[in-house]
Design an enzyme around this catalytic site. Sequence first.
Site, PDB file in Angstrom:
ATOM      1  N   TYR A 161     -15.769   4.767  14.958  1.00 27.31           N
ATOM      2  CA  TYR A 161     -14.551   3.957  14.441  1.00 27.31           C
ATOM      3  C   TYR A 161     -14.567   2.715  15.685  1.00 27.31           C
ATOM      4  O   TYR A 161     -14.601   1.660  15.331  1.00 27.31           O
ATOM      5  CB  TYR A 161     -13.388   5.086  14.914  1.00 27.31           C
ATOM      6  CG  TYR A 161     -12.635   5.322  13.302  1.00 27.31           C
ATOM      7  CD1 TYR A 161     -11.936   4.890  12.747  1.00 27.31           C
ATOM      8  CD2 TYR A 161     -13.152   6.867  13.130  1.00 27.31           C
ATOM      9  CE1 TYR A 161     -11.527   5.217  11.612  1.00 27.31           C
ATOM     10  CE2 TYR A 161     -12.674   7.216  11.648  1.00 27.31           C
ATOM     11  CZ  TYR A 161     -11.775   6.269  11.216  1.00 27.31           C
ATOM     12  OH  TYR A 161     -11.077   6.839   9.950  1.00 27.31           O
TER      13      TYR A 161
ATOM     14  N   GLY B 280       0.834  -1.174  -0.010  1.00 27.09           N
ATOM     15  CA  GLY B 280       0.127  -0.082   0.081  1.00 27.09           C
ATOM     16  C   GLY B 280       0.901   1.252  -0.124  1.00 27.09           C
ATOM     17  O   GLY B 280       0.814   2.107   0.910  1.00 27.09           O
TER      18      GLY B 280
ATOM     19  N   ALA C 127      -5.652   0.330   2.165  1.00 28.11           N
ATOM     20  CA  ALA C 127      -6.822   1.036   2.434  1.00 28.11           C
ATOM     21  C   ALA C 127      -7.913   0.647   1.351  1.00 28.11           C
ATOM     22  O   ALA C 127      -7.302   1.095   0.089  1.00 28.11           O
ATOM     23  CB  ALA C 127      -6.778   2.485   2.809  1.00 28.11           C
TER      24      ALA C 127
END
Length: 398
Positions: A235, A48, A140
């Site tokens: 979250y 990533g 992500a």
Amino acid sequence: MIIKPRVRGFICVSTHPTGCEANVREQIEYVKARGPIANGPKKVLVIGASTGYGLAARISAAFGSDAATLGVFFERAGSETKAGTAGWYNTAAFEKFATEQGLYATSINGDAFSDAVKQRTIEVIKRDLGQVDLVVYSLAAPKRTHPKSGEVFSSTLKPVGQAVNLRGIDTDKEVIRETVLEPATQDEIDHTVAVMGGEDWQMWIDALLEAGVLADGAKTTAFTYLGEKITHDIYWNGSIGAAKKDLDQKVLGIREKLAAKGGDARVSVLKAVVTQASSAIPMMPLYLSLLFKVMKEKGTHEGCIEQVYGLYKDSLYGAAPHLDDEGRLRADYKELDPEVQDRVQTLWSQVTNDNIYELTDFSGYKTDFLRLFGFEIAGVDYEADVNPDVQIPKLVQV
């Protein structure tokens, strides 16, 4: 062609190659100005690696520690008539600057969740580097195709147990909006854990260990965000939180395996920043706009490169790492400063359509958002003709 920003919802659908290059150069200059990371990594795999924190991890390793870097990501090239993704241009720029400095830099473009990309990565490590001494996991993604079952999982951003009322900024209309998020089903929670939990990180480390390409003493870290009570409903206590808790579980097994080779595995907690991922979360633009306002006033504001360079220097390779009770490395302590959070909490309820620009740093948020795509970068001539067809010479396409 002349490229201008075109924003639809929370995505900018145009990107500027020269601006992306200038953004990467700025981050490199920041690292060089701060000086070398003592006892830093020398051969680094970043999963990533093309935007945000992953890109900052690659830049910090290369230009803070003279490390050879191998980056894995899933990006789209541009053509003569259409711009590519920002991550493509970021990587082209990074490889250019790394090569100029005599540093090894190779990239693999493909689905990091797949076995094929893992195997190709191992082949490239064996061929070019022998082994790696740091693996950074910074993926992500909204979806994951499971490499064994073929099942496609989609992540969901929802509370768990009960509906939640959220304040946020409608970034298109620039007004405060209240939204209700319904709770996630168990299926949605399981899917989110499958995409954003620790299983793929574990699969990467297992594959690298089995192939013998992890050096003795190798470290690995996965990046995460925890936040404070304002963001907890969505979250830590939400579907994403279930994935974060899975990460905390999986790291224990990974740490045990690496400890046998004198190595270590840690989850690293980073502060909230503007990313393509965070801009999709209903409350984050408002939270970030308030956080920027308060932290800039205190002189403690940081972006991706400041966070990751600090994480390397202070914690990953520092003598006295910032650890919490769960064994996570913490780089988010300036955000969690009680004074900062109390001020954000106070302003949170005071913001209205009439005082958005006065009470928050929404203009700073918007600038940071556009910078992700290569716009609003100082010194770039946005009236100049630019060729969107940029090559990445050492790219391995899977």
